[in-house]
Motif scaffolding. Structure first.
Motif, PDB file in Angstrom:
ATOM      1  N   SER A  18       0.856  -1.191   0.000  1.00  0.00           N
ATOM      2  CA  SER A  18       0.000   0.000   0.000  1.00  0.00           C
ATOM      3  C   SER A  18       0.887   1.235   0.000  1.00  0.00           C
ATOM      4  CB  SER A  18      -0.894   0.005   1.238  1.00  0.00           C
ATOM      5  OG  SER A  18      -1.554   1.249   1.348  1.00  0.00           O
ATOM      6  N   PHE A  19       0.605   2.156  -0.915  1.00  0.00           N
ATOM      7  CA  PHE A  19       1.391   3.377  -1.015  1.00  0.00           C
ATOM      8  C   PHE A  19       0.808   4.504  -0.168  1.00  0.00           C
ATOM      9  CE2 PHE A  19       2.143   0.962  -4.852  1.00  0.00           C
ATOM     10  CZ  PHE A  19       3.525   1.040  -4.994  1.00  0.00           C
ATOM     11  N   THR A 205       1.379   4.871 -14.545  1.00  0.00           N
ATOM     12  CA  THR A 205       0.461   4.270 -15.523  1.00  0.00           C
ATOM     13  C   THR A 205       0.227   2.794 -15.231  1.00  0.00           C
ATOM     14  OG1 THR A 205       2.292   3.792 -17.048  1.00  0.00           O
ATOM     15  CG2 THR A 205       1.147   5.888 -17.326  1.00  0.00           C
ATOM     16  N   GLU A 206       1.051   2.190 -14.380  1.00  0.00           N
ATOM     17  CA  GLU A 206       0.815   0.798 -13.977  1.00  0.00           C
ATOM     18  C   GLU A 206      -0.374   0.695 -13.025  1.00  0.00           C
ATOM     19  OE1 GLU A 206       2.258  -1.706 -15.212  1.00  0.00           O
ATOM     20  OE2 GLU A 206       4.195  -1.056 -15.997  1.00  0.00           O
ATOM     21  N   ALA A 207      -0.835   1.843 -12.514  1.00  0.00           N
ATOM     22  CA  ALA A 207      -1.946   1.844 -11.559  1.00  0.00           C
ATOM     23  C   ALA A 207      -3.248   1.488 -12.262  1.00  0.00           C
ATOM     24  CB  ALA A 207      -2.062   3.207 -10.881  1.00  0.00           C
ATOM     25  N   ALA A 213      -2.974   5.781  -9.056  1.00  0.00           N
ATOM     26  CA  ALA A 213      -1.862   6.377  -9.806  1.00  0.00           C
ATOM     27  C   ALA A 213      -1.219   7.496  -8.998  1.00  0.00           C
ATOM     28  CB  ALA A 213      -2.362   6.911 -11.146  1.00  0.00           C
ATOM     29  N   SER A 214      -2.060   8.294  -8.360  1.00  0.00           N
ATOM     30  CA  SER A 214      -1.539   9.387  -7.530  1.00  0.00           C
ATOM     31  C   SER A 214      -0.740   8.832  -6.354  1.00  0.00           C
ATOM     32  CB  SER A 214      -2.707  10.241  -7.027  1.00  0.00           C
ATOM     33  OG  SER A 214      -2.261  11.226  -6.127  1.00  0.00           O
ATOM     34  N   LEU A 215      -1.257   7.778  -5.728  1.00  0.00           N
ATOM     35  CA  LEU A 215      -0.557   7.196  -4.581  1.00  0.00           C
ATOM     36  C   LEU A 215       0.739   6.513  -4.990  1.00  0.00           C
ATOM     37  CD1 LEU A 215      -3.494   5.628  -2.507  1.00  0.00           C
ATOM     38  CD2 LEU A 215      -2.263   7.751  -2.063  1.00  0.00           C
ATOM     39  N   ARG A 216       0.735   5.860  -6.166  1.00  0.00           N
ATOM     40  CA  ARG A 216       1.923   5.122  -6.601  1.00  0.00           C
ATOM     41  C   ARG A 216       3.128   6.046  -6.782  1.00  0.00           C
ATOM     42  NH1 ARG A 216       1.661  -0.101  -8.248  1.00  0.00           N
ATOM     43  NH2 ARG A 216       3.568   0.116  -9.448  1.00  0.00           N
TER      44      ARG A 216
END
Length: 1011
Positions: A18-19, A205-207, A213-216
């Motif tokens: 979890s990011f 973009t892997e999200a 995506a924002s968290l990653r």
């Protein structure tokens, strides 16, 4: 692959990371202390706050800091005493440059605050810095008016604040920059951060969702700056397991500080001596510990190139005008940034470019062998995944070095298996944004559009999340639990379809269902979804169910179960024909919102039809293809409350209805096998041979794979076949689910044997432990009810394989809404003479005292089941009158209400009896039908607090005083139906736990007064 992957690497479990808990400590408020001229430059010419904000937005970063500017130490002190400041930046003051004096004053008063000094560089400043004690400041930077440096300073400080936590949380990576030249690291850091932050946008973009995506991006590599050998070595030792690479100068201090006695105006100042080969010594020591780590030397002394390259280090010339470009290329080539470029090891030519995780998965077996060997022997794959924040896979692959497994093909297979496992794990419990470049056979659940998922869509997403949070669902080696592959067209797609095709006028009119459907079928869906639909076809390669998912459907308080349509379309090799059928099915589901029954239902529930919004679920149909038929071995409905417990069963142990074939058979009230998951060996229907032969399934539903209709109908079952169990025997689909009746022995034997009638008993899964269905249903019921905090109903389907493996698909979850009214008395203590009706087998719970009307079927000697369809029409007409007057009634009739088979009962739909408060199944001496449950019909009953009573006077199982009703004057009477009204309300009382229900007559005093 010629050989099997070794067990220690072939079986693995990847845990998701979890990011959300990364980068928790931030620089929110910055105080800049600058002279008026520099303050003006920052504010008006530099517009530092605006530029930093824009920079954050362009990079997709959140939480841009706010800036406060002052000009004097006194103003700084006042701000620091009144505002929470996270960072102080001291800029040049007057001509004598008092930035250091200001910074010292700040640190003296506020020793714990982060403080950075910005200074312009000149010969005089350089000379002065040599005699400054800089250790009390976090950093000193060279200021040339570049606001990008401010961003880099903030990011460098935040990385330092968060690195320990973020490595511990998920294993983020670190880039170690070793450089003591203020001028140089002030130049390299903005370039380095610009590249890293752009990289973080790319790997986001892997999200699967925008939020994800924002968290990653929080998982990007950290940058740590060291300025001495000892500092660099200490940082490397602390974080070496998460080091992405090292960039080091050559000449910097080593062995702490050597002092020379020197007289200066400030007194004795330590003068730092630099070791001309400190960087080479550092990288040699690191190479001894890690043979794979990318090590880069950067130096302004050109003869260091030869020394660096002789030891296998990469070299960047500080004097080069394209130094930043050269460094960027090395980061791409060796630290896993950007695309993964597979190269020919001899010519260094590019042989393949990989842009994403899915890209690597798709091409891993086609990469040339010599290139594959070159990259895996240097651990490049693991490093590339680390740089993209795909930590579970990179960590797993990092342990499988070339030394441990010298087999290129095995490495390919392990990498492929790890990526597939990761993508499956990431997909579970997440509603991804549909991306046709990512959605494949390993994808799971995605949405098209930004609106709501609707009720069923929310239920599916919730179920998926329950499965993800309960890994013991998949603890059985022969059973996989999941939801089917799903894509949801959100409600905004519906809105735009309705508006662009100008459909509201006919939809809200009194037009017939057929006219409404025809208008919707003529309308156009947007062409932009064609590519998405083709991708979904290719990923599923199975028939597709097109299911309604309205905003109100399956909600917690008003479940609209089974009101709207569900169409199924076969899988076709002709994708354009399949696209045509899919488009028709979607438009037909949209049209069903406005059918006559739907509008009646909305009226009954006090909802407004034009406020209803429809999402559509496109879902892989669970089942297998048998010639022209497609269906699952098992379909079922599971309820966590059992209102008909028998034997050792308890109400809270739930009940399941099982059937062969498509679940529509259960919804339509077909004959199913009733089983409590906690008592799978106790099945009433199999307790006696005569009952088993009479009361088990003889027919089932299957999708007609050859029915490619040009003409979609209002009836969503137009391409559903009703087959006999004999057909399933021919298909070979009865293994483990059927028993065989032997007429010679007049006995039923578990399993399939030649000859004899096949009885759908599910003996293999219920009694012989071929497949752990009872245990899985127990988990589904308990975990679902616990997560929803209320009783639930779950639809499911399962495929069984000949090798005793299988897949259980959870299709839908919805709450069973129980009345919260409490019963203060024991219903069994109420005398019979006070009751109009008494049932010892009732469904429902609560108290109601506002019903005066009773509608009942005249079951005299002339009654025959052949009249049941006509009776259904009369009931529908009478029900409409109650809807118009907003009143309710008690409905009494023989057999099974809502059965699709008119010989079993009155074949009404829910909308035909939606105003009934209590529905009574009356058993007759010459017309005996066992009670039914578990269908959408019953879901609606319980959702609206409607009672469902079973009364069988002929076997002293409850009673009702028909003579009381016959004595009342009729409000309306037809050939088969009679409607009467009591002068005062009846009292309806239901005890859901004990399955006791009564309808009390109005008191005698009330009646007399009325008379």
């Amino acid at each position: 692959m010629s050989e099997q992957v070794p067990a220690q690497w072939g079986n693995f479990y990847l845990k998701d990371v979890s990011f959300v808990n990364l980068m928790m400590r931030r620089i929110y408020n910055v105080l800049i202390v600058a002279n008026p001229y520099d303050a003006f430059m920052l504010e008006d010419d530099g517009r530092v706050e605006e530029k930093i904000y824009n920079e954050y937005m362009e990079l997709g970063l959140r939480y841009p800091p706010t800036f406060t500017q002052v000009s004097t130490t006194e103003e700084a002190s006042r701000i620091l005493n009144s505002v929470d400041i996270d960072l102080v930046i001291c800029m040049p003051g007057n001509a004598d440059n008092d930035a250091f004096d200001v910074a010292r004053a700040v640190k003296a008063e506020f020793p714990d605050i982060h403080c950075v000094v910005l200074t312009p560089f000149s010969h005089g400043i350089t000379k002065r810095i040599q005699h400054e004690d800089l250790s009390i400041f976090d950093y000193v930077f060279c200021w040339l008016g570049n606001t990008n440096l401010i961003l880099s300073i903030i990011k460098l400080m935040e990385d330092k604040m968060n690195i320990d936590n973020d490595i511990r949380e998920v294993g983020v990576q670190m880039i170690l920059l070793v450089e003591d030249s203020i001028r140089f690291y002030s130049s390299i850091l903005p370039n380095l951060y610009s590249y890293i932050l752009t990289q973080s946008q790319n790997f986001a973009t892997e999200a699967l969702t925008r939020h994800d995506a924002s968290l990653r991006q929080r998982g990007r590599p950290k940058v740590v700056l060291a300025r001495t050998y000892e500092e660099a070595w200490e940082i490397y030792q602390r974080y070496k397991d998460n080091c992405l690479g090292v960039i080091s100068d050559v000449r910097f201090p080593i062995n702490n500080v050597k002092e020379k006695e020197r007289t200066a105006t400030e007194g004795n100042i330590p003068v730092i001596e630099k070791d001309p080969e400190a960087g080479l010594k550092l990288l040699r020591a690191i190479r001894q510990e890690d043979e794979y780590l990318p090590l880069i030397i950067e130096s302004s002394e050109s003869d260091n190139r030869e020394k660096a390259e002789a030891e296998g280090f990469r070299f960047v010339d500080k004097n080069s005008k394209k130094m930043s470009v050269d460094l960027r290329h090395l980061l791409e080539e060796h630290m896993g940034f950007g695309d993964f470029i597979f190269r020919n090891p001899k010519t260094r030519e590019e042989v393949m470019r990989i842009r994403s995780l899915k890209d690597l998965q798709d091409n891993i077996f086609t990469i040339p062998r010599d290139s594959m060997l070159y990259h895996i022997s240097r651990n490049h794959v693991s490093r590339w995944l680390s740089a993209r924040a795909i930590f579970p896979v990179s960590s797993f692959l990092k342990g499988i070095t070339w030394h441990k497994l010298q087999d290129v093909d095995m490495h390919r297979q392990i990498i492929f298996d790890a990526i597939v496992a990761y993508r499956k794990m990431r997909n579970v419990g997440v509603v991804a944004v549909f991306d046709r470049h990512k959605f494949d056979r390993y994808a799971h659940f995605a949405r098209i559009g930004d609106g709501s998922l609707g009720g069923k869509g929310r239920g599916l997403a919730f179920l998926d999340n329950v499965i993800k949070r309960r890994p013991d669902f998949n603890r059985f080696p022969n059973a996989k639990v999941q939801i089917p592959k799903t894509v949801v067209l959100c409600t905004d797609v519906f809105d735009s379809f309705m508006e662009q095709n100008n459909l509201y006028h006919i939809a809200l009119s009194d037009a017939s269902d057929e006219e409404i459907l025809h208008a919707f079928l003529r309308a156009q869906l947007p062409d932009e979804y064609i590519g998405d639909f083709f991708t979904f076809f290719e990923a599923t390669r199975s028939p597709i169910a097109v299911r309604s998912s309205s905003l109100l459907e399956d909600s917690h308080y008003q479940p609209f179960a089974g009101i709207y349509s569900t169409y199924m379309i076969p899988y076709l090799e002709d994708k354009y024909e399949m696209l045509r059928m899919l488009a028709c099915a979607i438009k037909a589901v949209y049209a069903s919102v406005y059918y006559r029954d739907s509008k009646a239902y909305m009226t009954a529930t006090s909802n407004v039809i034009d406020q209803e919004k429809m999402a559509v679920i496109l879902q892989q149909v669970v089942g297998k293809e048998y010639g022209d038929h497609f269906y699952p071995n098992i379909s079922g409905v599971l309820r966590s409350l059992n209102y008909y417990p028998i034997g050792e069963e308890k109400a809270e142990e739930g009940i399941a209805s099982l059937a062969l074939g498509l679940g529509k058979y259960i919804v339509d009230g077909g004959q199913t096998l009733r089983v409590c998951p906690f008592h799978p060996h106790q099945i009433l229907q199999m307790s006696e041979m005569e009952i088993a032969l009479r009361e088990t399934q003889t027919q089932f539903y299957a999708l007609d794979m050859k029915r490619i209709s040009e003409d979609f109908k209002v009836d969503d079952g137009f391409n559903i076949l009703k087959l006999r169990v004999k057909d399933a025997e021919v298909d070979g689909s009865l293994q483990y689910i059927a028993s065989t009746y032997s007429p010679e022995d007049n006995a039923i034997y578990n399993g399939l044997y030649d000859g004899g009638r096949k009885v759908i008993s599910f003996c293999g899964v219920l009694q012989q432990d071929v497949f752990p269905l009872p245990e899985l249903l127990q988990m589904a019921m308990n975990y679902g009810a616990e997560a929803m905090r209320r009783p639930v109903e779950i639809e499911f389907a399962a495929n069984l394989n000949s090798d005793r493996t299988g897949e259980l698909y959870l299709l839908q979850i919805r709450p069973i809404v129980d009345s919260k009214q409490m019963l203060d008395e024991d219903l069994t203590e109420i005398p019979d003479e006070q009751c109009l009706l008494r049932s010892h087998n009732s469904l429902g719970h609560g108290v109601s005292d506002d019903v005066q009307d009773v509608v009942y079927i005249k079951t005299d000697s002339s009654f025959t089941a052949s009249n049941n369809p006509a009776i259904a029409d009369e009931i529908e007409r009478i029900n409409r009158k109650f809807l118009d007057t907003d009143k309710n009634y008690v409905l009494i009739g023989p057999g099974r209400w809502g059965s699709s088979d008119p010989w079993l009962g009155i074949p009404v739909k829910w909308s035909h009896i939606s105003a009934a408060r209590v529905i009574v199944e009356e058993g007759l001496e010459h017309y005996r039908v066992d009670p039914s449950q578990g269908t959408h019909f019953f879901q609606n009953l319980t959702s609206f607090g409607v009672g469902y009573f079973t009364v069988n006077p002929y076997k002293e199982d409850g009673f009702y005083q028909r003579s009381v009703l016959d004595a009342l004057p009729a409000v309306e009477e037809t050939k088969w139906v009679r409607h009467v009204r009591f002068p005062k309300p009846l009292s309806i009382m239901m005890d859901g736990k004990k399955q006791e229900g009564v309808v009390l007559l109005p008191s005698v005093s009330h009646t007399e007064t009325d008379v």
